[in-house]
Write a protein that holds these residues in place. Structure first.
Motif, mmCIF file in Angstrom:
data_model
loop_
_atom_site.group_PDB
_atom_site.id
_atom_site.type_symbol
_atom_site.label_atom_id
_atom_site.label_comp_id
_atom_site.label_asym_id
_atom_site.label_seq_id
_atom_site.Cartn_x
_atom_site.Cartn_y
_atom_site.Cartn_z
ATOM 1 N N PHE A 37 31.470 37.578 41.798
ATOM 2 C CA PHE A 37 30.538 38.645 41.252
ATOM 3 C C PHE A 37 29.110 38.087 41.714
ATOM 4 O O PHE A 37 28.870 36.862 41.877
ATOM 5 N N VAL A 38 28.430 38.983 41.791
ATOM 6 C CA VAL A 38 26.974 38.739 42.234
ATOM 7 C C VAL A 38 26.174 38.045 41.164
ATOM 8 O O VAL A 38 26.252 39.090 39.982
ATOM 9 N N GLN A 39 25.272 37.322 41.077
ATOM 10 C CA GLN A 39 24.313 37.058 40.102
ATOM 11 C C GLN A 39 23.043 37.238 40.716
ATOM 12 O O GLN A 39 22.807 36.742 41.711
ATOM 13 N N LEU A 40 22.202 38.001 40.196
ATOM 14 C CA LEU A 40 20.668 38.054 40.088
ATOM 15 C C LEU A 40 19.858 37.120 39.425
ATOM 16 O O LEU A 40 19.975 36.995 38.069
ATOM 17 N N TRP A 83 26.898 33.871 44.400
ATOM 18 C CA TRP A 83 28.069 34.508 43.963
ATOM 19 C C TRP A 83 28.743 33.511 43.054
ATOM 20 O O TRP A 83 28.816 32.082 43.049
ATOM 21 N N LEU A 84 29.202 34.088 41.870
ATOM 22 C CA LEU A 84 30.019 33.417 40.812
ATOM 23 C C LEU A 84 31.451 33.812 41.067
ATOM 24 O O LEU A 84 31.839 34.823 41.345
ATOM 25 N N ILE A 85 32.577 32.943 40.864
ATOM 26 C CA ILE A 85 33.794 33.117 41.101
ATOM 27 C C ILE A 85 34.270 32.940 39.624
ATOM 28 O O ILE A 85 34.000 32.083 38.963
ATOM 29 N N ASP A 86 35.217 33.956 39.487
ATOM 30 C CA ASP A 86 35.889 34.035 38.001
ATOM 31 C C ASP A 86 37.086 33.242 38.416
ATOM 32 O O ASP A 86 38.137 33.619 39.366
ATOM 33 N N ILE A 87 37.362 32.264 37.447
ATOM 34 C CA ILE A 87 38.566 31.517 37.612
ATOM 35 C C ILE A 87 39.753 32.300 37.437
ATOM 36 O O ILE A 87 40.768 31.888 38.323
ATOM 37 N N LYS A 88 39.929 32.899 36.466
ATOM 38 C CA LYS A 88 41.155 33.585 36.292
ATOM 39 C C LYS A 88 41.399 34.668 37.423
ATOM 40 O O LYS A 88 42.767 34.718 37.708
ATOM 41 N N LEU A 89 40.446 35.488 38.046
ATOM 42 C CA LEU A 89 40.647 36.392 38.865
ATOM 43 C C LEU A 89 41.105 35.502 40.411
ATOM 44 O O LEU A 89 41.929 36.020 40.879
ATOM 45 N N ARG A 90 40.475 34.412 40.528
ATOM 46 C CA ARG A 90 40.950 33.621 41.799
ATOM 47 C C ARG A 90 42.350 33.198 41.445
ATOM 48 O O ARG A 90 43.166 32.984 42.550
ATOM 49 N N ARG A 91 43.046 32.547 40.133
ATOM 50 C CA ARG A 91 44.109 32.121 40.157
ATOM 51 C C ARG A 91 45.039 33.426 40.506
ATOM 52 O O ARG A 91 46.129 33.208 40.924
ATOM 53 N N SER A 92 44.590 34.428 39.925
ATOM 54 C CA SER A 92 45.354 35.765 40.027
ATOM 55 C C SER A 92 45.640 36.269 41.375
ATOM 56 O O SER A 92 46.737 36.313 41.974
ATOM 57 N N ILE A 93 44.786 36.134 42.273
ATOM 58 C CA ILE A 93 44.810 36.593 43.608
ATOM 59 C C ILE A 93 45.476 35.608 44.252
ATOM 60 O O ILE A 93 46.557 35.722 45.465
ATOM 61 N N ASP A 147 37.282 32.555 28.856
ATOM 62 C CA ASP A 147 36.254 31.411 28.462
ATOM 63 C C ASP A 147 34.968 31.250 29.082
ATOM 64 O O ASP A 147 34.527 30.067 29.252
ATOM 65 N N ASP A 148 34.359 32.383 29.712
ATOM 66 C CA ASP A 148 33.195 32.052 30.347
ATOM 67 C C ASP A 148 33.605 31.029 31.678
ATOM 68 O O ASP A 148 32.551 30.412 32.034
ATOM 69 N N ALA A 149 34.764 31.161 32.075
ATOM 70 C CA ALA A 149 35.034 30.071 33.080
ATOM 71 C C ALA A 149 34.475 30.763 34.499
ATOM 72 O O ALA A 149 35.154 31.542 35.047
ATOM 73 N N THR A 150 33.554 30.222 34.907
ATOM 74 C CA THR A 150 33.164 30.656 36.325
ATOM 75 C C THR A 150 32.549 29.318 37.120
ATOM 76 O O THR A 150 32.220 28.413 36.557
ATOM 77 N N THR A 151 32.523 29.298 38.287
ATOM 78 C CA THR A 151 31.992 28.302 39.189
ATOM 79 C C THR A 151 31.019 29.039 40.460
ATOM 80 O O THR A 151 31.380 30.172 40.675
ATOM 81 N N THR A 152 29.981 28.305 40.804
ATOM 82 C CA THR A 152 29.141 28.835 41.952
ATOM 83 C C THR A 152 30.016 28.466 43.051
ATOM 84 O O THR A 152 30.666 27.569 43.256
#
Length: 396
Positions: A14-17, A25-35, A266-271
């Motif tokens: 996701f884009v962060q402004l 870019w912020l990557i969503d941990i759960k979405l990354r695991r899903s794909i 859980d707000d789990a994101t990483t740059t």
């Protein structure tokens, strides 16, 4: 970058402004695991962004995967961002920021997914790139209309379905909604619009109007409301309708708030170190070569469609177009050259443009599944005019 890694990032970032500019870019941990799980268990599936876009779109349609909506939102971040950036560039003085436009575009993703038809277009991103700007233009026009619209004019314009959905979204009880609905129905029955603008109360003065509305409400409440209620006053009716207009504006045109990205776990994101979108180039490094090829193919198709439509015009009409666009003659000069009447020349030019525009719109509907709006037709008409100048300019 490895193709599978590229697919992973497309559907999970996701884009962060920050300070109204692209930050990271912020990557969503759960979405990354899903794909990643999908890619791991689907070794024979092609590493194609179009394949996975259609895959998640199908799951979104069937509501068979709880993460499908989030994957689609991540995938369409880029067209939403570029739409926002190009929109803000058009306005020197705007009440909205880049983040506001970006949020507006993101809010339309559900509509984009709903209107996209995989049977007519295989590229969701290509469809979104054209559909999101059109949706945003409609929203901005509607917001402007709502801003200058009085409460009474707004209540007259909305449908019963919109009115009830707005009250339901506001969290009102069924009993209160029924009272609001009846008051609104009485108001619409007795409040008429003047010509050409403004409002006029019937019958007679404003005081008589509200008395008539109150009397009608108090008569109808005995049969229209399921629960017994006391007689209503003018002050109460006006209060209900004024509040209903506030709910209506909030429903039709939600207020723009600061951009808050939805985090799925859980707000789990990483740059993530991805290409910087702050570049002026519209072709960011993360766009797949396949998508670039799709756009080139579409441009070729549009060129072919317009050339075919041009060839189907009558010989006299084609001659008029050449004189107008290639030689730069004015309509009176064409009249003298071809010994034709002014209305005939003007009509032939208009007919030619309409035929070419109709062919372009038909191609958009058939190939990209684009919903035609007034704004889209205006954009296409402008683009067509530029195409004609370029086309005949090359022949001169």
């Amino acid at each position: 970058m490895h193709p599978r890694q590229e697919i992973t990032e497309m559907f999970s970032t996701f884009v962060q402004l920050e300070s109204d500019r692209f930050s990271k870019w912020l990557i969503d941990i759960k979405l990354r695991r899903s794909i990643q799980n999908c890619l791991e268990y689907s070794q024979k599936v092609p590493n194609s962004e179009n394949f996975w876009a259609l895959y998640w779109h199908k799951h979104w349609q069937e509501q068979s995967h709880s993460l499908a909506r989030m994957h689609m939102s991540a995938y369409l971040q880029e067209p939403s961002y570029w739409t926002a950036k190009k929109t803000i560039a058009r306005f020197i003085h705007s009440q909205y920021s880049l983040a506001d436009y970006f949020q507006m575009a993101n809010a339309e993703i559900e509509t984009i997914l709903k209107n996209f038809n995989p049977k007519k277009s295989s590229s969701l991103k290509a469809y979104a790139t054209m559909a999101i700007p059109s949706r945003l233009k409609d929203i901005l026009r509607q917001r402007k209309e709502a801003d200058i619209c009085t409460n009474w004019a707004l209540l007259r314009k909305v449908s019963k379905k919109q009115f009830l959905e707005a009250l339901s979204q506001a969290g009102l009880s069924r009993t209160v909604i029924a009272q609001y609905r009846l008051a609104w129905a009485c108001f619409k029955e007795l409040y008429v619009q003047n010509q050409p603008g403004g409002t006029k109360a019937l019958p007679g003065t404003e005081r008589q109007l509200w008395e008539a509305i109150v009397n009608l409400y108090n008569r109808e409440r005995q049969t229209q409301l399921t629960q017994p209620t006391a007689q209503c006053t003018r002050e109460k009716i006006e209060q209900w309708l004024t509040q209903a207009a506030i709910y209506m504006r909030a429903y039709l045109y939600p207020p723009i708030s600061s951009l808050n990205l939805a985090i799925s776990e859980d707000d789990a994101t990483t740059t993530l170190d991805l290409p910087d979108l702050s570049s002026d180039s519209l072709i960011a490094e993360m766009i797949a070569q396949e998508d670039t090829q799709n756009r080139q193919n579409q441009q070729s198709q549009i060129q072919a469609v317009l050339l075919k439509a041009l060839q189907n015009l009558e010989a006299k009409t084609q001659e008029i177009l050449k004189l107008y666009y290639q030689q730069g003659l004015t309509q009176p000069q064409i009249v003298q050259r071809l010994q034709m009447s002014q209305p005939t020349v003007s009509r032939q030019l208009l007919k030619a443009r309409e035929s070419l525009l109709a062919a372009l719109i038909q191609w958009s509907q058939d190939t990209l599944n684009i919903s035609v709006t007034c704004n889209l037709v205006k954009d296409m008409s402008t683009a067509l005019e530029e195409w004609l100048k370029v086309k005949y300019g090359e022949s001169s």
